[in-house]
Design an enzyme around this catalytic site. Structure first.
Site, PDB file in Angstrom:
ATOM      1  N   ARG A   1       0.841  -1.200   0.000  1.00  0.00           N
ATOM      2  CA  ARG A   1       0.000   0.000   0.000  1.00  0.00           C
ATOM      3  C   ARG A   1       0.873   1.246   0.000  1.00  0.00           C
ATOM      4  NH1 ARG A   1      -5.154  -1.069   0.146  1.00  0.00           N
ATOM      5  NH2 ARG A   1      -5.784  -3.123   0.880  1.00  0.00           N
TER       6      ARG A   1
ATOM      7  N   LYS B   1       7.119   3.185  -2.427  1.00  0.00           N
ATOM      8  CA  LYS B   1       7.764   1.881  -2.665  1.00  0.00           C
ATOM      9  C   LYS B   1       7.314   1.341  -4.023  1.00  0.00           C
ATOM     10  CE  LYS B   1       7.827  -1.490   0.680  1.00  0.00           C
ATOM     11  NZ  LYS B   1       7.280  -2.659   1.420  1.00  0.00           N
TER      12      LYS B   1
ATOM     13  N   ASP C   1       9.298  -6.790   1.404  1.00  0.00           N
ATOM     14  CA  ASP C   1       9.453  -6.297   2.772  1.00  0.00           C
ATOM     15  C   ASP C   1      10.858  -5.731   2.904  1.00  0.00           C
ATOM     16  OD1 ASP C   1       7.835  -6.220   5.306  1.00  0.00           O
ATOM     17  OD2 ASP C   1       9.748  -6.952   6.074  1.00  0.00           O
ATOM     18  N   SER C   2      10.946  -4.529   3.464  1.00  0.00           N
ATOM     19  CA  SER C   2      12.253  -3.869   3.502  1.00  0.00           C
ATOM     20  C   SER C   2      12.389  -3.075   4.787  1.00  0.00           C
ATOM     21  CB  SER C   2      12.399  -2.962   2.279  1.00  0.00           C
ATOM     22  OG  SER C   2      11.248  -2.144   2.131  1.00  0.00           O
TER      23      SER C   2
ATOM     24  N   GLY D   1      10.903   7.364   3.465  1.00  0.00           N
ATOM     25  CA  GLY D   1      11.416   6.676   4.651  1.00  0.00           C
ATOM     26  C   GLY D   1      12.666   7.322   5.232  1.00  0.00           C
TER      27      GLY D   1
ATOM     28  N   HIS E   1      19.168  -1.546  -2.124  1.00  0.00           N
ATOM     29  CA  HIS E   1      18.725  -2.869  -1.680  1.00  0.00           C
ATOM     30  C   HIS E   1      17.595  -3.385  -2.578  1.00  0.00           C
ATOM     31  CE1 HIS E   1      16.413   0.368  -0.101  1.00  0.00           C
ATOM     32  NE2 HIS E   1      15.601  -0.363   0.652  1.00  0.00           N
ATOM     33  N   ARG E   2      16.692  -2.466  -2.948  1.00  0.00           N
ATOM     34  CA  ARG E   2      15.527  -2.850  -3.781  1.00  0.00           C
ATOM     35  C   ARG E   2      15.977  -3.200  -5.197  1.00  0.00           C
ATOM     36  NH1 ARG E   2      12.878   0.924  -1.959  1.00  0.00           N
ATOM     37  NH2 ARG E   2      11.923  -0.358  -0.356  1.00  0.00           N
TER      38      ARG E   2
HETATM   39  P1  ITT Z   1       3.762  -2.288   2.701  1.00  0.00           P
HETATM   40  O1  ITT Z   1       3.902  -3.236   3.883  1.00  0.00           O
HETATM   41  O2  ITT Z   1       2.331  -1.987   2.354  1.00  0.00           O
HETATM   42  O3  ITT Z   1       4.573  -2.737   1.517  1.00  0.00           O
HETATM   43  P2  ITT Z   1       5.374  -0.520   4.332  1.00  0.00           P
HETATM   44  O4  ITT Z   1       5.924   0.865   4.125  1.00  0.00           O
HETATM   45  O5  ITT Z   1       4.687  -0.790   5.659  1.00  0.00           O
HETATM   46  O6  ITT Z   1       4.382  -0.843   3.121  1.00  0.00           O
HETATM   47  P3  ITT Z   1       7.476  -2.373   4.990  1.00  0.00           P
HETATM   48  O7  ITT Z   1       6.726  -3.077   6.067  1.00  0.00           O
HETATM   49  O8  ITT Z   1       8.305  -3.195   4.050  1.00  0.00           O
HETATM   50  O9  ITT Z   1       6.506  -1.549   4.055  1.00  0.00           O
HETATM   51  O10 ITT Z   1       8.401  -1.284   5.685  1.00  0.00           O
HETATM   52  C1  ITT Z   1       9.340  -0.613   4.911  1.00  0.00           C
HETATM   53  C2  ITT Z   1       9.863   0.586   5.681  1.00  0.00           C
HETATM   54  O11 ITT Z   1      11.308   0.547   5.704  1.00  0.00           O
HETATM   55  C3  ITT Z   1       9.514   1.880   4.950  1.00  0.00           C
HETATM   56  O12 ITT Z   1       8.250   2.373   5.359  1.00  0.00           O
HETATM   57  C4  ITT Z   1      10.669   2.769   5.323  1.00  0.00           C
HETATM   58  O13 ITT Z   1      10.487   3.301   6.607  1.00  0.00           O
HETATM   59  C5  ITT Z   1      11.846   1.796   5.350  1.00  0.00           C
HETATM   60  N1  ITT Z   1      12.446   1.660   4.015  1.00  0.00           N
HETATM   61  C6  ITT Z   1      12.472   0.548   3.229  1.00  0.00           C
HETATM   62  N2  ITT Z   1      13.062   0.803   2.051  1.00  0.00           N
HETATM   63  C7  ITT Z   1      13.414   2.096   2.078  1.00  0.00           C
HETATM   64  C8  ITT Z   1      14.022   2.936   1.149  1.00  0.00           C
HETATM   65  O14 ITT Z   1      14.372   2.524  -0.061  1.00  0.00           O
HETATM   66  N3  ITT Z   1      14.217   4.204   1.496  1.00  0.00           N
HETATM   67  C9  ITT Z   1      13.852   4.648   2.700  1.00  0.00           C
HETATM   68  N4  ITT Z   1      13.253   3.932   3.642  1.00  0.00           N
HETATM   69  C10 ITT Z   1      13.024   2.645   3.332  1.00  0.00           C
END
Ligand code: ITT
Length: 204
Positions: free
Chosen positions: A8, A12, A69-70, A153, A180-181
C-alpha cells in the site's frame, strides 16, 4: 500478464515500477482493488514477511503476486529498527517521526560508528503457493541531520559514503543503481523470467 504488488506504500510501488521497467507485465497494487484481505505481517525476518505478503494476496486473488518487505538496520542500535522500520516511532508513525527517533537514539555517536544497512526481500507467489524469495542489501551511514527531498522513509538520513550525500539528495537515478531494492529486484527478474517461461509452455 498482471503482476500484483502486495503493497500500500505508493513510494515503494513507484520504485518497484521503475525497477521493473521493460518487463512485459501490467504492474498493479493493492489500492487498485477494494476487496483485498488484511496481511498479518508477523514474520521475524524480511524474507518471511515478503513471503507472507505475496502468499496472502496470491491465495485470495489467484494472480501472480510480488511481496516486498524492507527496512533499515542500524549497527549501533543492535540492527533496529529492522522489520519494524515502517512503524518505528509507534502508533501514528510518519517518516519524519521515525527519522527523528533514529537521530535521538544516535545522539553523540561518532560518524564511524553510525554504520547502517538497508535490506529488501522480494517474494513471488501465485495461486499454487510460494515461487521463491530473493533479497538484497545496501550499506551506508546514518547522517547527523535530515538532508534532501527525494525518495521516502529513512532516505534523508542514509548517507552513501562514496558520494558523501544521502539517498534523498542523490535522487532516484543513482539510488536505482545501488539500492537494496534494485539488487533484490534484479534477482526477482530472474525468478519471474523462469516462471513466465514455464507458464507459457504449460498454457500453449
Ligand atoms: P507495505 O507493507 O504496504 O509494503 P510498508 O511501508 O509498511 O508498506 P514495509 O513493512 O516493508 O513496508 O516497511 C518498509 C519501511 O522501511 C519503509 O516504510 C521505510 O520506513 C523503510 N524503508 C524501506 N526501504 C526504504 C528505502 O528505499 N528508502 C527509505 N526507507 C526505506
Amino acid at each position: 500478464m498482471e503482476l500484483l504488488v502486495a503493497t500500500r506504500n505508493k513510494k515503494k510501488l513507484q520504485e518497484i515500477r521503475e525497477l521493473l521497467v521493460g518487463l512485459d507485465l501490467k504492474v498493479t497494487f493493492l489500492a487498485d482493488y477494494n476487496d483485498m484481505p488484511e496481511i498479518i505481517e508477523d514474520g521475524k525476518t524480511f524474507e518471511a514477511n515478503a513471503a507472507i505478503k505475496a502468499c496472502t494476496i496470491a491465495q485470495y486473488a489467484k494472480k501472480l503476486v510480488l511481496g516486498e518487505d524492507s527496512g533499515l538496520e542500524v549497527k549501533a542500535l543492535g540492527n533496529r529498527p529492522g522489520v519494524y522500520s515502517a512503524r518505528y516511532s509507534g502508533a501514528g508513525a510518519t517518516d519524519k517521526k521515525n527519522n527523528l527517533k533514529i537521530l535521538r537514539e544516535l545522539k553523540g555517536v561518532p560518524l564511524k560508528k553510525r554504520a547502517a544497512r538497508y535490506r529488501c526481500a522480494v517474494a513471488l507467489a501465485d495461486a499454487k503457493g510460494l515461487i521463491g524469495v530473493v533479497s538484497g542489501s545496501c550499506s551506508g551511514l546514518i547522517g547527523f541531520k535530515s538532508r534532501g527531498a527525494s525518495g521516502f522513509g529513512y532516505d534523508p538520513l542514509f548517507v552513501i559514503e562514496k558520494y558523501g550525500k544521502t539517498f534523498a539528495e542523490l535522487g532516484l537515478l543513482i539510488k536505482h543503481k545501488m539500492s537494496h531494492r534494485f539488487k533484490a529486484l534484479k534477482k526477482a527478474r530472474g525468478l519471474m523470467a523462469r516462471y513466465l517461461k514455464r507458464y507459457l509452455q504449460v498454457s500453449s
